[in-house]
Design a protein around this motif. Structure first.
Motif, PDB file in Angstrom:
ATOM      1  N   GLU A 146       0.777  -1.248   0.222  1.00 15.07           N
ATOM      2  CA  GLU A 146      -0.009   0.233   0.033  1.00 15.07           C
ATOM      3  C   GLU A 146       0.940   1.405   0.073  1.00 15.07           C
ATOM      4  OE1 GLU A 146      -2.718   0.102   3.133  1.00 15.07           O
ATOM      5  OE2 GLU A 146      -3.885  -1.851   2.580  1.00 15.07           O
ATOM      6  N   VAL A 147       0.505   2.127  -0.998  1.00 14.51           N
ATOM      7  CA  VAL A 147       0.982   3.468  -0.766  1.00 14.51           C
ATOM      8  C   VAL A 147      -0.099   4.667  -0.370  1.00 14.51           C
ATOM      9  CG1 VAL A 147       2.219   5.431  -2.180  1.00 14.51           C
ATOM     10  CG2 VAL A 147       2.851   2.689  -2.686  1.00 14.51           C
ATOM     11  N   PHE A 155      -8.634   4.562 -13.999  1.00  9.78           N
ATOM     12  CA  PHE A 155      -7.627   3.630 -14.833  1.00  9.78           C
ATOM     13  C   PHE A 155      -7.981   3.443 -16.317  1.00  9.78           C
ATOM     14  CE2 PHE A 155      -7.470   1.882 -10.407  1.00  9.78           C
ATOM     15  CZ  PHE A 155      -6.088   1.763 -10.372  1.00  9.78           C
ATOM     16  N   GLU A 156      -8.583   4.609 -16.684  1.00 14.63           N
ATOM     17  CA  GLU A 156      -8.853   4.671 -18.267  1.00 14.63           C
ATOM     18  C   GLU A 156      -7.630   5.331 -19.027  1.00 14.63           C
ATOM     19  OE1 GLU A 156     -12.439   6.953 -19.124  1.00 14.63           O
ATOM     20  OE2 GLU A 156     -13.547   5.736 -17.869  1.00 14.63           O
ATOM     21  N   VAL A 188      -7.798   1.125  -5.260  1.00 21.54           N
ATOM     22  CA  VAL A 188      -7.745   2.585  -4.855  1.00 21.54           C
ATOM     23  C   VAL A 188      -8.794   3.118  -3.870  1.00 21.54           C
ATOM     24  CG1 VAL A 188      -8.769   3.286  -6.963  1.00 21.54           C
ATOM     25  CG2 VAL A 188      -7.177   4.952  -5.592  1.00 21.54           C
ATOM     26  N   GLU A 189      -8.597   3.689  -2.849  1.00 24.73           N
ATOM     27  CA  GLU A 189      -9.352   4.292  -1.899  1.00 24.73           C
ATOM     28  C   GLU A 189      -8.959   5.870  -1.929  1.00 24.73           C
ATOM     29  OE1 GLU A 189      -9.267   2.479   1.634  1.00 24.73           O
ATOM     30  OE2 GLU A 189      -9.755   0.353   0.525  1.00 24.73           O
ATOM     31  N   GLY A 219      -6.577  12.396   1.226  1.00 22.13           N
ATOM     32  CA  GLY A 219      -5.603  11.559   0.706  1.00 22.13           C
ATOM     33  C   GLY A 219      -6.254  10.407   0.038  1.00 22.13           C
ATOM     34  N   SER A 220      -5.137   9.444  -0.450  1.00 23.97           N
ATOM     35  CA  SER A 220      -5.527   8.435  -1.379  1.00 23.97           C
ATOM     36  C   SER A 220      -4.783   7.161  -0.911  1.00 23.97           C
ATOM     37  CB  SER A 220      -5.012   8.750  -2.618  1.00 23.97           C
ATOM     38  OG  SER A 220      -5.893   9.902  -3.073  1.00 23.97           O
TER      39      SER A 220
END
Length: 641
Positions: free
Chosen positions: A432-433, A449-450, A482-483, A489-490
Motif C-alpha cells: 500500500e502507498v 484507470f482509463e 484505490v481508496e 488523501g489516497s
C-alpha cells in the motif's frame, strides 16, 4: 414504369359530393383497372379524413369543390393529420391558376373533369404513385443521411453567409455545450471570438462560398471549450449546398486522442531508449566498479594485514579503505537501480521477488520528489516474497510513489506523510502507498484507470501511468485497488500472489568452507584487463589463475584439451560473447561447458536474458567482493572433489 406499381393492387379513395361525377370516375377506372384497382367513394371531408387515417389507400382522387369548402383546404388538413400519400385534384372549372395552386399545395396532379379519359386517369395515377414512392425514398435517404451526420464522432458545422445554421451533436459536445440551440443563428465572428483560440483565429479562411476552392487542406488549430479548456482540432472547410443554398461545411476532428497516442509512442520510444542507455551505462560502470571493489577488498583482507605500519597510520589506512568501500557500495546500489529500470520492458514470466528490496530501490529513485513534500514512513511486514518481475514491479511502485508525492504541495513536509505498508493478504500479499494529499473525487475515481484520463494539469500527466501499472500488475496475476477522499488523501493497493522460494539467480552468498581449500586451476576470460588482474590478485595465493581478454583465444585453448577446474567468463564481450564461447565449448566437451561461471554486469539484451534463464551454470553479479568470489570458488572445487 415501376413493375411493382403496375402489378400490385391499387386502392383508391374518391372524395366527391356529386354522384354523376362519381359514376364518371368509376367508369373510367373500370376501363383501365383490369382487376388491379379498387375504388371506394365518400362524399364529404370528415369521412374522407377518417378513411385515409386507416392507411388502407394508396391514392386519393379529390374533388376541388366540396360544398362550402375546397379540396385544397381538405388537402391541407390531410397533411396536418399525417397522411402523405399522393393526391390528384379533379375539377370542373376552367382556371389555369388552379393547377399552379394545386401543385404548390402538394397535389401530385390536377385533372379537368371535362377532359377526363381512362388513359389520362391511368397515367395520372401511375405517375402519382411513382412520384410518391420517389419522394418517400428521398425522405428516407435524407433521414438516413441526417442520422449518419448526427451520429458521426467528428463535429460538423454548416455556415451560410456569416451565420451558423447547423451543428451536429458531436460538435456541441466537443465545445462543451448542452444543446445546438446555443450555437445556431450565431454569427461567425461571435462564435470565433468565443470558441477559437486567439492564436488560431488568423489561420481561419476568410473566403466566401463563391471564392473558396473546392478542396482545402485540413488545418490544425486550437479551440476553446465553454469552460475555457483548450483543445487541439483538425479543421477542414468544404463548399457545399444546404437546404438549396450555398454553404460551407466545417469538419471538426478532435485531435486529443491522436496527440496523446503520439505522446505515448514518443514516451514509449524514449523509455525504450532510456532503458537501453541505462543497461549500457550499468554494464560499463560495472566493469571498473567490479575491479575497484575487488581491489579494495583485496587491499583490506590481504594487503593491509601484511603491512608494518604504526598503529595510527594503520587505522587511518583502514578508515580510507572503508570510506572507499562505502562509496563503491553506493555506486553499486545506483547501478542496480539502473539495471532494474533497464529490465522494466522485458517480457518474462513472474518469478519470486523480494518486495522490500524493490520498494527500497523505488524509494531511492523517487526520493527527490518526496523529500520536499512529505515524511516517508516505512511499515513493512517481514521479508515478503511476491510472484512478480523485479523491474516491472519497480516501475509500478515508482509510479505510485511519484503520484503520491505530486498529490501533496511543496512546503509542509512535517504536516504531510507518505506511508508504505506491506502485509499478508488473503490473496497473497499487499503493498500500500498512502498519502495525505489532495485526494480524488468519486467521479474521477471511477475513471482513474482509463487510458489518457488524468487529474493532473496539462503538460504534467499523460493519463498513461496508472493504466500501464494496472496492466503490469494484472500480468502478474494480481490486481490494484484505490481508496480516496477529497482533501484527505489516497491509498493505492497492489495485491500480488505470494511466492514461497527465493529466485534461483539470487541464491544466498556462498558460505566459507571451513576445510582447507583444494588448489585449482582457474581460467578468467574478460575483455576488461583490470577485472582479470583483480581476480588473479584475489585467488592467486590459493590457486593457479590464467587471465585472457579474448574469448576466441580461450576457445582455442579449451578445445585443444587444456584442463581447467573453473572457467570464470564475462557474459558480454565484443569479439565473441560468453554465450558463444559456451556454445562452442559445449559442442566439443559438454562437461567442460558445465564448469563455466558467468560474470555479468546485467543481461540487458533479450538473448542474454533468455540464455541465463536456460543454462544451469552459476553466475556472479558484478561488482563482487573477494569473500564472495573465494567462497564460490572454494564451494565449486569442494563439490567437484
Amino acid at each position: 414504369m415501376n413493375p411493382e406499381v403496375e402489378q400490385s393492387l391499387i386502392r383508391i379513395l374518391l372524395v366527391e359530393d356529386d354522384e354523376d361525377d362519381f359514376v364518371l370516375t368509376r367508369d373510367a377506372l373500370r376501363t383501365i383497372s383490369r382487376g388491379r384497382m379498387v375504388l371506394e367513394w365518400v362524399d364529404n371531408g370528415e369521412q374522407a379524413l377518417a378513411e385515409l387515417m386507416t392507411g388502407r389507400h394508396d391514392v386519393c382522387l379529390l374533388d376541388y369543390r366540396l360544398g362550402a369548402n375546397t379540396g385544397l383546404e381538405l388537402l391541407e388538413r390531410m397533411r396536418r393529420q399525417g397522411w402523405l400519400g399522393p393526391v390528384i385534384l379533379l375539377t370542373g372549372m376552367e382556371d389555369e391558376t388552379l393547377d399552379e395552386q394545386a401543385l404548390k399545395a402538394g397535389a401530385a396532379d390536377f385533372l379537368d373533369k371535362s377532359q377526363l379519359s381512362p388513359t389520362l386517369l391511368a397515367r395520372a395515377i401511375r405517375y402519382a404513385l411513382q412520384h410518391a414512392r420517389t419522394l418517400e425514398e428521398l425522405r428516407r435517404s435524407q433521414a438516413s443521411f441526417r442520422e449518419l451526420i448526427e451520429r458521426l464522432p467528428d463535429g460538423i458545422g454548416v455556415t451560410q453567409g456569416e451565420k451558423l445554421v447547423y451543428a451536429n451533436p458531436a460538435l456541441v459536445t466537443l465545445i462543451g455545450l448542452s444543446s445546438a440551440d446555443e450555437l445556431l443563428g450565431g454569427s461567425r465572428a461571435e462564435l470565433e471570438g468565443i470558441f477559437i483560440h486567439a492564436e488560431s483565429r488568423p489561420l481561419l479562411p476568410r473566403d466566401d462560398q463563391a471564392g473558396m476552392p473546392e478542396k482545402r487542406p485540413p488545418m490544425e488549430i486550437r479551440m476553446v471549450r465553454r469552460d475555457g479548456t483548450p483543445i487541439f482540432v483538425e479543421l477542414a472547410p468544404t463548399p457545399s449546398v444546404f437546404d438549396g443554398q450555398p454553404c460551407i461545411v466545417w469538419l471538426v476532428r478532435d485531435l486529443t486522442e491522436r496527440r496523446q497516442m503520439e505522446a505515448r509512442l514518443v514516451r514509449a520510444d524514449r523509455m525504450a531508449s532510456l532503458g537501453t542507455l541505462a543497461a549500457g551505462i550499468a554494464h560499463e560502470i560495472n566493469n571498473p566498479l567490479a575491479f575497484t571493489v575487488a581491489n579494495l577488498s583485496h587491499l583490506e583482507t590481504d594487503v593491509l594485514p601484511r603491512l608494518t605500519l604504526p598503529a595510527g597510520e594503520q587505522d587511518e589506512m583502514r578508515k580510507l579503505v572503508a570510506d572507499s568501500q562505502l562509496g563503491a557500495t553506493r555506486v553499486r546500489d545506483i547501478v542496480r537501480q539502473l539495471k532494474m529500470f533497464s529490465r522494466a520492458e522485458e517480457h518474462v514470466r513472474p518469478e519470486p521477488v523480494e518486495v522490500n528490496r524493490v520498494l527500497e530501490s523505488a524509494i531511492s529513485m523517487a526520493s527527490n520528489e518526496i523529500k520536499h513534500r512529505a515524511r516517508l514512513v516505512r511499515d513493512y511486514t517481514g521479508q515478503l516474497m511476491a510472484e512478480a518481475h523485479e523491474g516491472r514491479l519497480g516501475q509500478v511502485l515508482l509510479n505510485l510513489l511519484v503520484n503520491a508525492a505530486q498529490a501533496i504541495p511543496e512546503g509542509n513536509v512535517e504536516g504531510n506523510e507518505i506511508r508504505i505498508l506491506t502485509r499478508t493478504h488473503a490473496e497473497g500479499l499487499a503493498i500500500e502507498v498512502r498519502d495525505t494529499g489532495s485526494g480524488i473525487s468519486a467521479e474521477n475515481l471511477a475513471r482513474l484507470f482509463e487510458p489518457f484520463f488524468t487529474t493532473k494539469p496539462v503538460g504534467v500527466g499523460t493519463g498513461l501511468g496508472l493504466p500501464i501499472c494496472q496492466d503490469i500488475v494484472t500480468s502478474f496475476g494480481g490486481r490494484m485497488e484505490v481508496e480516496s477522499e477529497v482533501g484527505k488523501g489516497s491509498t493505492f493497493r497492489v495485491i500480488l500472489r505470494a511466492a514461497n522460494t527465493a529466485r534461483p539467480s539470487e541464491a544466498p552468498q556462498e558460505a566459507a568452507v571451513s576445510a582447507a581449500p583444494r588448489r585449482g586451476r582457474i581460467l578468467v576470460v574478460d575483455d576488461e584487463p583490470m577485472i582479470g588482474m583483480a581476480i588473479r590478485r584475489t585467488l592467486q595465493r590459493e590457486h593457479e589463475v590464467i587471465t585472457l581478454t579474448s574469448a576466441r583465444e580461450a576457445q582455442a585453448r579449451l578445445i585443444s584439451g587444456e584442463r581447467f577446474d573453473i572457467i570464470l567468463c564475462d557474459l558480454m564481450m565484443p569479439e565473441m560473447s560468453g554465450m558463444e564461447l559456451h556454445q562452442a565449448v559445449a559442442n566439443h566437451s559438454p562437461g567442460l561447458a558445465g564448469k563455466m561461471v558467468f560474470l555479468t554486469g546485467g543481461a540487458f539484451t533479450a538473448n542474454a536474458h533468455a540464455f541465463l534463464n536456460h543454462v544451469p551454470n552459476r553466475r556472479v553479479e558484478k561488482p563482487f567482493s573477494t569473500q564472495e568470489l573465494r567462497g564460490l570458488v572454494q564451494s565449486l572445487l569442494a563439490s567437484a572433489s
